[in-house]
Design an enzyme around this catalytic site. Structure first.
Site, PDB file in Angstrom:
ATOM      1  N   LYS A  25      54.484  37.805  43.146  1.00  0.00           N
ATOM      2  CA  LYS A  25      54.066  37.841  41.732  1.00  0.00           C
ATOM      3  C   LYS A  25      55.236  37.489  40.830  1.00  0.00           C
ATOM      4  O   LYS A  25      55.082  36.781  39.825  1.00  0.00           O
ATOM      5  CB  LYS A  25      53.525  39.233  41.370  1.00  0.00           C
ATOM      6  N   GLU A  46      57.925  44.718  30.797  1.00  0.00           N
ATOM      7  CA  GLU A  46      57.100  43.894  29.919  1.00  0.00           C
ATOM      8  C   GLU A  46      56.626  44.690  28.714  1.00  0.00           C
ATOM      9  O   GLU A  46      56.467  45.914  28.794  1.00  0.00           O
ATOM     10  CB  GLU A  46      55.843  43.409  30.665  1.00  0.00           C
ATOM     11  N   HIS A  75      41.217  48.565  39.724  1.00  0.00           N
ATOM     12  CA  HIS A  75      41.557  47.198  40.135  1.00  0.00           C
ATOM     13  C   HIS A  75      40.525  46.603  41.076  1.00  0.00           C
ATOM     14  O   HIS A  75      40.793  45.630  41.757  1.00  0.00           O
ATOM     15  CB  HIS A  75      42.968  47.155  40.768  1.00  0.00           C
ATOM     16  N   ARG A 112      42.518  31.647  46.563  1.00  0.00           N
ATOM     17  CA  ARG A 112      41.297  31.709  47.379  1.00  0.00           C
ATOM     18  C   ARG A 112      40.098  31.531  46.462  1.00  0.00           C
ATOM     19  O   ARG A 112      40.227  31.566  45.240  1.00  0.00           O
ATOM     20  CB  ARG A 112      41.222  33.082  48.047  1.00  0.00           C
TER      21      ARG A 112
HETATM   22  C1  MV4 Z   1      49.582  44.643  32.260  1.00  0.00           C
HETATM   23  C2  MV4 Z   1      48.703  45.423  31.459  1.00  0.00           C
HETATM   24  C3  MV4 Z   1      49.084  45.657  30.134  1.00  0.00           C
HETATM   25  N1  MV4 Z   1      50.251  45.174  29.649  1.00  0.00           N
HETATM   26  N2  MV4 Z   1      50.727  44.155  31.737  1.00  0.00           N
HETATM   27  C4  MV4 Z   1      47.428  45.492  36.408  1.00  0.00           C
HETATM   28  C5  MV4 Z   1      47.786  44.949  37.739  1.00  0.00           C
HETATM   29  C6  MV4 Z   1      48.225  43.565  37.502  1.00  0.00           C
HETATM   30  N3  MV4 Z   1      47.140  42.655  37.864  1.00  0.00           N
HETATM   31  C7  MV4 Z   1      48.558  43.450  36.048  1.00  0.00           C
HETATM   32  N4  MV4 Z   1      47.967  44.607  35.418  1.00  0.00           N
HETATM   33  C8  MV4 Z   1      48.171  44.857  34.108  1.00  0.00           C
HETATM   34  N5  MV4 Z   1      49.289  44.370  33.537  1.00  0.00           N
HETATM   35  C9  MV4 Z   1      51.062  44.439  30.463  1.00  0.00           C
HETATM   36  N6  MV4 Z   1      52.212  43.968  29.950  1.00  0.00           N
HETATM   37  C10 MV4 Z   1      47.499  45.900  32.032  1.00  0.00           C
HETATM   38  C11 MV4 Z   1      47.259  45.637  33.360  1.00  0.00           C
HETATM   39  C12 MV4 Z   1      46.034  46.162  33.929  1.00  0.00           C
HETATM   40  C13 MV4 Z   1      45.073  45.293  34.459  1.00  0.00           C
HETATM   41  C14 MV4 Z   1      45.261  43.924  34.424  1.00  0.00           C
HETATM   42  C15 MV4 Z   1      44.272  43.108  34.949  1.00  0.00           C
HETATM   43  C16 MV4 Z   1      43.115  43.646  35.505  1.00  0.00           C
HETATM   44  C17 MV4 Z   1      42.946  44.995  35.529  1.00  0.00           C
HETATM   45  C18 MV4 Z   1      43.919  45.847  35.005  1.00  0.00           C
HETATM   46  C19 MV4 Z   1      43.729  47.217  35.042  1.00  0.00           C
HETATM   47  C20 MV4 Z   1      44.672  48.049  34.534  1.00  0.00           C
HETATM   48  C21 MV4 Z   1      45.848  47.522  33.966  1.00  0.00           C
END
Ligand code: MV4
Length: 666
Positions: A120, A204, A239, A295
């Site tokens: 990532k 971040e 998630h 994918r």
């Molecule tokens: C974040 C965020 C808020 N602010 N980054 C969760 C795991 C990874 N895919 C990235 N994620 C997030 N990053 C910042 N700066 C909130 C999440 C997040 C999230 C992102 C995408 C899909 C589901 C999520 C569920 C909780 C938090």
């Protein structure tokens, strides 16, 4: 690049996605090869395929994740290409490389691309260099406290500390102010080291209520890169996506053009080949790249429904070296599509996975309704794999009609034998904020108590259905004619006049009692101080209409021993029938047959036919739900025949041995 044709495709997956890929393969005139574990010997994907090859015992590591076994199956079958589906080996760079080394076409990007996008932090750094927007933050190598603290101050609280090697939310820590920073950093580092063996972190700016929006991209070997609009994936829990849709109500045409162009640029930055998904989080301040998946995603059908395209066909054509079938300017989105993921899990019990045998399965059908599944009535839902039973996808000209069609289709989907999240999905799609499209990635968790209100208590009409189910069940058990002749009734009715019978059920900790009164004018039921005439009429196996006084409803009843799975318009009730005679019946039933109480693998045989055994003597061991279950002699007696062998995977209810109680032996 020259076109490399192939006429046989091996699908290295199971369940709905394997069946879905096979459908397209068949339509394209390809022959299909399925691989299956012992748990999937009779599964739909193994039956649908032109050929099916066993790759090992149920545990994924010994079957669907076993690279050698999958490649061996490909070699045996003469397949020219392998489609990995999603999950399992679909993003395993070593597998993609092994396919290439074996001269097989891997339907997906190169091993290098998979490896690159798998990190990532490396993916983020590459995208940042390519001018793709990422969340403002600190991604450098220096990891001392002073540097990281100073970075957090510069970004401005609240900030998120994330594991550089991570993804999927693990190792994330929200820090609201400087005072919390030191402890949060130490905690994030510990979790990152435990989860990824790497405690490198990045920092971040925290987006409070972002949406999760992904863009479908497709690259070919002729320099073309096409994006196929976005998907709204914010309705998820821990998630795991639950409901996805296309398009997103929060994306204006201007932002759509911007996000699509950005997604294509991101894919071009890595010379992407095949189907890919560029994932963003977005809020009023903008949208930001978080990762790229290499994918075909679970929710791809919503993109297919609004574009009228078959993304698996695109994958197969691109893998053989053909150019993309469509130019960017020809891509069109029409209407609105929603997907609901139907899982074997109990939303009212913390979404605990549910296993069992599907005893009733009725899919909704009609205009704009699609069901992608790998299950049918009679199939076992085992604890070995992901609990996804089916994807229900609907299309309509606009979002309100799509929601209405989805809610109606969810109510028309009947599954008994395992607990599902159908009711949870109905409540979710009915929520006013969902209707308004006012959602973000935290919505489900914030609303979880409203969305999983404890199962509604049984109403009198539901209790009437349960009582009718018992009588129908007893008649079935006794082999009685299904007519109302009093001589055939096994329910205590006599010509002498009024008789009564108590029927009791338990659901979790709640007990329900009813009394059936048999009078000259027929049957009445007394429940919670109300007595009313009770009638019923069967519709189809396990389904009947029940009438209590002037109330009526249709019910579906499925039995497993004394457990009654009752589905009515008021919900699904997992009832245990507290039958006063059960002990004797259970004993008698156990007299002659030893059956598997749940699906599992026979791991040990502890008794041989012909030897005298005391009640309770161990007969054989079944491994299921990752535990060992010893089946024992139900009485003094002896085994007369063994119907299984060590290593057999058996369904629930399968006969494993014949047992003869001592008192009936000559
Ligand atoms: C974040 C965020 C808020 N602010 N980054 C969760 C795991 C990874 N895919 C990235 N994620 C997030 N990053 C910042 N700066 C909130 C999440 C997040 C999230 C992102 C995408 C899909 C589901 C999520 C569920 C909780 C938090």
């Amino acid at each position: 690049m020259a076109v490399r044709r192939f006429d046989k495709l091996l699908i290295a997956n199971r369940g709905e996605i394997a069946c879905r890929i096979m459908r397209t393969a068949k339509r394209m005139g390809l022959s299909s090869v399925a691989v299956f574990s012992d748990a999937d010997r009779d599964a739909m994907h193994a039956v649908l395929a032109d050929e099916a090859i066993r790759i090992g015992p149920p545990p994924p590591k010994e079957s669907y994740l076993n690279i050698e076994a999958v490649l061996d199956a490909a070699g045996k079958s003469g397949a020219g290409a392998i489609h990995p589906g999603y999950g399992f080996l679909s993003e395993n760079a070593d597998f993609a490389q092994a396919c290439a080394d074996a001269g097989l076409l891997f339907v997906g990007p190169s091993a290098d691309t998979i490896r690159l996008m798998g990190s990532k932090s490396a993916a983020k750094a590459l995208m940042q260099a390519a001018g793709i927007p990422i969340v403002p933050g600190y991604h450098e190598r220096a990891q001392d406290l002073a540097t990281l603290r100073e970075a957090a101050e510069r970004i401005g609280y609240p900030v998120l500390i994330k594991a550089s090697a991570g993804g999927g939310g693990r190792g994330m820590r929200l820090v609201n102010n400087g005072g919390e920073f030191t402890e949060a950093l130490a905690s994030a580092r510990r979790e990152a080291m435990a989860a990824f063996d790497d405690d490198q972190v990045l920092i971040e700016k925290y987006l409070a209520r972002p949406r999760h929006i992904v863009v479908q991209v497709f690259g070919d070997n002729h320099g073309n890169m096409v994006s196929l609009f976005e998907r709204e994936c914010s309705l998820q829990r821990r998630h795991q996506k639950v409901v996805e849709e296309a398009l997103s109500v929060a994306v204006t045409p201007a932002r759509r053009a911007e996000m699509s162009a950005t997604a294509r640029a991101a894919a071009q930055a890595v010379n992407y080949l095949g189907a890919g998904t560029v994932e963003f989080i977005a809020d009023a301040s903008g949208f930001y790249f978080i990762e790229m998946n290499t994918r075909l995603q679970v929710e791809h059908p919503v993109t297919e429904m609004i574009t009228g395209l078959d993304l698996v066909e695109w994958q197969l054509r691109v893998a053989s070296g053909e150019a993309l079938p469509l130019k960017q300017q020809e891509a069109r989105a029409n209407g609105h599509a929603i997907e609901a993921r139907i899982y074997a899990e109990d939303a009212d019990k913390g979404f605990l996975p549910s296993t069992g045998v599907i005893r009733h399965w009725r899919e909704p059908a009609g205009e704009g309704i699609r069901v992608d599944t790998g299950f049918r009535c009679g199939d076992a839902v085992t604890p070995y794999y992901d609990a996804l039973l089916a994807k229900l996808i609907v299309w309509a000209p606009d979002r309100p009609q799509a929601i209405e069609r989805m809610v109606h289709a969810l109510h028309g989907f009947k599954i008994a034998g395992v607990t599902t999240n159908l009711r949870f999905l109905q409540v979710l799609l009915d929520h006013p904020q969902v209707a308004r499209g006012d959602i973000d990635v935290g919505f489900i968790e914030r609303e979880i108590s409203a969305l999983t209100a404890q199962a509604a208590p049984m109403r009198a009409i539901d209790m009437a259905a349960a009582c009718a189910a018992v009588i129908l069940h007893e008649q079935e058990e006794q082999g009685a004619q299904r007519d109302d002749s009093p001589w055939n009734r096994t329910d205590g009715w006599t010509l002498a006049g009024r008789r009564s019978r108590r029927l009791s059920f338990r659901e979790d900790t709640h007990r329900y009692d009813a009394i059936l009164w048999y009078g000259r004018d027929g049957l009445s039921m007394e429940f919670e101080e109300i007595t009313a005439p009770l009638r019923w009429s069967e519709r189809e196996p396990q389904s009947f209409d029940v009438i209590l006084g002037d109330a009526s409803e249709r019910a579906t009843a499925t039995w497993s021993g004394r457990d009654l799975d009752l589905v009515t318009p008021h919900g699904r009730f997992a009832l245990a029938w507290l039958d006063p005679f059960a002990a004797d019946m259970q004993e008698a039933a156990a007299g002659s047959r030893i059956v598997a109480p749940m699906p599992g693998t026979v791991t040990r045989i502890l008794a041989q036919p012909g030897t005298d055994l005391p009640r309770g003597a161990p007969l054989l061991v079944l491994e299921a739900m990752k535990m060992e279950h010893t089946l024992r002699a139900p009485a003094d007696g002896r085994l007369t025949a063994l119907k299984c062998a060590v290593g057999d995977f058996v369904q629930e209810g399968a006969e494993l041995a014949e047992f003869e109680p001592a008192d009936t032996s000559p």
